[in-house]
Design an enzyme around this catalytic site. Structure first.
Site, PDB file in Angstrom:
ATOM      1  N   LYS A 119       0.547  -1.342   0.068  1.00 56.39           N
ATOM      2  CA  LYS A 119       0.104  -0.012  -0.504  1.00 56.39           C
ATOM      3  C   LYS A 119       0.882   0.934  -0.340  1.00 56.39           C
ATOM      4  CE  LYS A 119      -3.231   2.556   2.619  1.00 56.39           C
ATOM      5  NZ  LYS A 119      -4.652   2.091   3.218  1.00 56.39           N
ATOM      6  N   LYS A 168      -2.004  -1.663  -3.415  1.00 55.99           N
ATOM      7  CA  LYS A 168      -2.527  -0.437  -3.628  1.00 55.99           C
ATOM      8  C   LYS A 168      -2.123   0.583  -3.892  1.00 55.99           C
ATOM      9  CE  LYS A 168      -6.252   1.465  -0.647  1.00 55.99           C
ATOM     10  NZ  LYS A 168      -6.820   1.332   0.915  1.00 55.99           N
TER      11      LYS A 168
HETATM   12  C1  PBG Z   1      -7.042   3.039   5.247  1.00 56.96           C
HETATM   13  C2  PBG Z   1      -7.690   2.747   3.948  1.00 56.96           C
HETATM   14  C3  PBG Z   1      -7.994   4.269   2.723  1.00 56.96           C
HETATM   15  C4  PBG Z   1      -8.014   3.817   2.224  1.00 56.96           C
HETATM   16  C5  PBG Z   1      -9.128   1.979   1.958  1.00 56.96           C
HETATM   17  N1  PBG Z   1      -8.193   2.100   3.474  1.00 56.96           N
HETATM   18  C6  PBG Z   1      -7.064   5.577   2.813  1.00 56.96           C
HETATM   19  C7  PBG Z   1      -5.297   5.710   3.348  1.00 56.96           C
HETATM   20  O1  PBG Z   1      -4.671   4.919   3.615  1.00 56.96           O
HETATM   21  O2  PBG Z   1      -5.145   7.104   3.554  1.00 56.96           O
HETATM   22  C8  PBG Z   1      -8.371   5.171   0.787  1.00 56.96           C
HETATM   23  C9  PBG Z   1      -9.303   4.249  -0.028  1.00 56.96           C
HETATM   24  C10 PBG Z   1      -9.239   5.039  -1.319  1.00 56.96           C
HETATM   25  O3  PBG Z   1      -8.584   5.775  -1.579  1.00 56.96           O
HETATM   26  O4  PBG Z   1     -10.341   4.611  -2.288  1.00 56.96           O
HETATM   27  N2  PBG Z   1      -8.183   2.533   6.184  1.00 56.96           N
END
Ligand code: PBG
Length: 306
Positions: free
Chosen positions: A178, A230
């Site tokens: 991520k 992601k």
């Molecule tokens: C953290 C989380 C995020 C997203 C999903 N889970 C935000 C981040 O890490 O800043 C982002 C999903 C999206 O942007 O569609 N709980």
């Protein structure tokens, strides 16, 4: 006849937001077409998702009150835990019910973990809360948890907590690679985030692909059942590398900013919206994703059916 890649509804997962205390769904301005659900509108959305043959839904909860430790996340009566029970009762026998396992929706500072007195994210104290959150979500009936906070060791701690609480059958979708991305912008509105600063001390550097694969391998060693990359679009090469490196299913998250860019361009008449949606999803599948989390999941299933 010779298409190498197919998008099928069963490979799509719909992320949904449910906000505590709402009577009616509330629009998210930076994600046209996506809403914060009330308990009732959430049930309708997941029923539609099941009828369309989606593979699953991923639940995010937005509490009315946030605090420093994100206590709403471990409260059995907290918004996300109640939503899990609602959704499992409604469609639990038809699709996979997943829940976000992270503190950022619940903390008043907006970070994915608790903070040290000098304001840094405290990895190991956060892990203890993640273990408790995993037990609460499993108790609420979830099929699969999605640890998304990028704390080191989170998959192992969640696996051990689930096993010790007689929830060995709850599986883990690990947010493994991520990246610290600008494309999460609209999600911050979606979860009423109060984040100051960024997540670069715990999310990955967009410059690094080898490191992304290393994070994935660590998560598999710790017990991940599905690994995720992601965001998706700016990281198609990472999805491919991961697909080639592992023998578990690979997921990709077609995130909020990717959704917003297409919607904004289409609203201006600059691109063909439906073609862009299907091309986006096809490309993520071609890169190697078995599963795609996308805000277009229900609509794409309808387009594919038509
Ligand atoms: C953290 C989380 C995020 C997203 C999903 N889970 C935000 C981040 O890490 O800043 C982002 C999903 C999206 O942007 O569609 N709980």
């Amino acid at each position: 006849m010779v298409a190498e890649t197919h998008v099928v509804p069963s490979s799509l997962v719909l992320p949904v937001f449910v906000r505590e205390g709402l009577e009616e769904p509330r629009a998210i301005s930076s994600m046209p077409g996506v809403v914060q659900h009330s308990r009732d509108s959430l049930k309708a959305a997941v029923t539609e998702a099941a009828e369309l043959g989606l593979g699953g839904v991923m639940l995010f909860g937005i509490p009315e009150h946030k605090d420093a430790t994100g206590s709403g996340a471990i409260d059995p009566g907290g918004v996300l835990n109640l939503a899990i029970t609602d959704v499992v009762a409604e469609v639990g026998d038809q699709l996979t019910v997943m829940s976000d396992l992270c503190l950022d929706e619940f903390t008043d500072h907006g970070h994915c973990g608790v903070l040290t007195p000098d304001g840094r994210v405290d990895n190991d104290r956060t892990l203890e809360i993640y273990a408790e959150m995993a037990r609460a979500q499993a108790h609420a009936g979830v099929d699969m948890v999605g640890p998304s906070g990028m704390m080191d060791g989170q998959v192992r701690v969640v696996r051990e907590a689930l096993d010790a609480a007689a929830h060995a059958d709850v599986s883990i979708l690990a947010y493994s690679a991520k990246y610290a991305s600008a494309f999460y912008g609209p999600f911050r509105e979606a979860v009423d985030s109060s984040l100051q600063g960024d997540r670069r001390t715990y999310q990955q550097d967009p410059a690094n692909a080898v490191e992304g694969v290393r994070e994935v391998l660590l998560d598999i060693e710790q017990g991940a059942d599905i690994v995720m990359v992601k965001p998706a679009l700016a990281y198609l090469d990472v999805i491919r590398r991961v697909r080639d490196a592992v023998d578990v299913p690979v997921a990709a998250y077609n995130i909020s900013g990717e959704y917003a860019m297409v919607e904004a361009a289409a609203a201006n008449g600059w691109i063909d919206r439906e073609a862009a949606i299907l091309e986006t999803l096809t490309s993520i599948r071609r890169a190697g994703a078995d599963v795609i989390l996308t805000y277009w999941a229900s609509e794409a299933a309808r387009l594919l059916r038509a």
